[in-house]
Scaffold this active site. Structure first.
Site, PDB file in Angstrom:
ATOM      1  CB  THR A  40      -1.695   5.944  -8.368  1.00 43.87           C
ATOM      2  OG1 THR A  40      -1.767   7.205  -9.012  1.00 43.87           O
ATOM      3  CG2 THR A  40      -2.965   5.164  -8.625  1.00 43.87           C
ATOM      4  CG  HIS A  43      -3.909   7.802  -3.477  1.00 42.32           C
ATOM      5  ND1 HIS A  43      -4.192   8.659  -2.433  1.00 42.32           N
ATOM      6  CD2 HIS A  43      -3.268   8.552  -4.400  1.00 42.32           C
ATOM      7  CE1 HIS A  43      -3.752   9.867  -2.734  1.00 42.32           C
ATOM      8  NE2 HIS A  43      -3.167   9.826  -3.927  1.00 42.32           N
TER       9      HIS A  43
END
Ligand code: NAD
Ligand code: ZN
Length: 342
Positions: A40, A43
């Site tokens: 995450t 990202h």
């Protein structure tokens, strides 16, 4: 204090000086000692379509951590200064239908630290006391700092499954898949088959106790041989790759269970009739960690000594080396990457 900040809606992170957070009466201030780095965070670093649709800079990144309590709000009753803790990073409302029926992990009002509010890649983080989880004295901060992804693995492996005696296929041996291999072995699976395209990650899965480590092209033959052609009782889908998801449905036995953690990058076609319905299988979508049965299970498994996640941690960096940490994850062969903060 130091904080790794997403300063603007573009690629990259900036390590900068920011004020120490102030806490509300129901919060605690935690001095961060170790923090896990996750896909995450990559990202958000790369500022992809998901990140740009969800996150609002500026904010501090990071959602996996452990540390020591340094200050407690006036309304906090069961957390004390000096306590060694980690925390559930999903902050839920506690008031909605889902929260009030024991399903807070799918609370629609969830705010995630390091995504929707300031996170833990910093010297200090403010957390609601209700999210704090105490660590046993024997659990090092480094293991405390990876409770979040380990909890994903516990939730996926153990919720609604019957692992004792079961045959299990784990598709995708990223950090969470590798944890799941160790959890299934500790929980008494009779056979754990781990599948990945990456030999370094298969070696880590082997180290965590996988009975068989296979590439996706070898998986079918191994499953058939090990299960006498029946298929495995349980598949833990931990890659999010469409080919692996189709393989999960193909290699689970009739009436078996597929636990879906991996998140596909975009929609793709599934033949519901042949892949799911006519096989009579159960598919379970995993979100985060169940609050707090997953956390209780995780602490009890760690306490038992039957599950030790330490081999999964392959890289350790100071906060200053954030570019190297992101690169290590992108490289695809790391196990868990951890920041050593304080
Ligand atoms: P990761 O990307 O490091 O691991 C995925 C692994 O799948 C990699 O090792 C990759 O080599 C492997 N893989 C690729 N193609 C494959 C194939 N055909 N067959 C088998 N394996 C294949 O990810 P991670 O950090 O361990 O997370 C696993 C997945 O879970 C990711 O999709 C992530 O986005 C997702 N995730 C979901 C939740 C949730 O709450 N549902 C939480 C955290 C992470
Ligand atoms: Zn809620």
């Amino acid at each position: 204090m130091r904080a790794l900040v997403k300063t603007a809606p573009t690629e990259g992170f900036t390590l900068q000086e920011v004020p120490v957070p102030t806490i509300r009466e129901d919060e605690v201030l935690i001095r961060v000692r170790r923090a896990g780095v996750c896909g995450t965070d990559v990202h958000i670093h790369d500022w992809d379509a998901w990140a740009s649709g969800r996150c609002k800079p500026p904010f501090t990144i990071g959602h996996e951590f452990a540390g020591e309590v340094e200050q407690v709000g006036a309304l906090v009753t069961d957390v004390r200064i000096g306590d060694r803790v980690t925390a559930e990073g999903h902050i839920v409302c506690g008031r909605c239908h889902l929260c009030r029926t024991g399903n807070a992990h799918v609370c629609p009002n969830t705010k995630i630290i390091g995504v929707d509010r300031d996170g833990c890649f910093a010297d200090y983080i403010a957390m609601p006391a209700s999210n704090v989880w105490h660590l046993d004295d024997a659990i090092p901060f480094e293991i405390g700092g990876i409770h979040d992804p380990m909890g994903n693995a516990f939730h996926t492996a153990l919720h609604g499954t019957e692992i004792p005696g079961a045959t299990v296929l784990v598709t995708g041996c990223g950090p969470i898949g590798i944890f799941a291999v160790g959890i299934c072995v500790a929980a008494g699976a009779s056979r754990v088959i781990a599948s990945d395209v990456n030999p370094t990650r298969l070696a880590l899965a082997k180290q965590m106790g996988a009975h068989d480590t296979v590439t996706p092209s070898e998986a079918k033959a191994t499953v058939q041989q090990v299960t006498g052609g029946l298929g495995v009782d349980v598949v833990l889908e931990m890659s999010g790759v469409p080919a692996a998801i189709h393989q999960a449905f193909e290699l689970v036995r009739v009436g078996g269970r597929v636990q879906m953690l991996g998140i596909p990058a975009k929609p793709f076609e599934v033949n519901l009739a042949t892949e799911i319905i006519f096989k009579g299988i159960t598919v379970y979508g995993v979100i985060g960690r169940r609050m707090y049965d997953t956390w209780i299970q995780m602490s009890q498994f760690l306490r038992s000594g039957k599950f030790d996640p330490t081999p999964v941690i392959t890289h350790r960096f100071p906060l200053e080396a954030h570019a190297e940490a992101i690169a290590a994850i992108k490289d695809g062969s790391a196990g868990k990457v951890v920041f050593e903060i304080g």
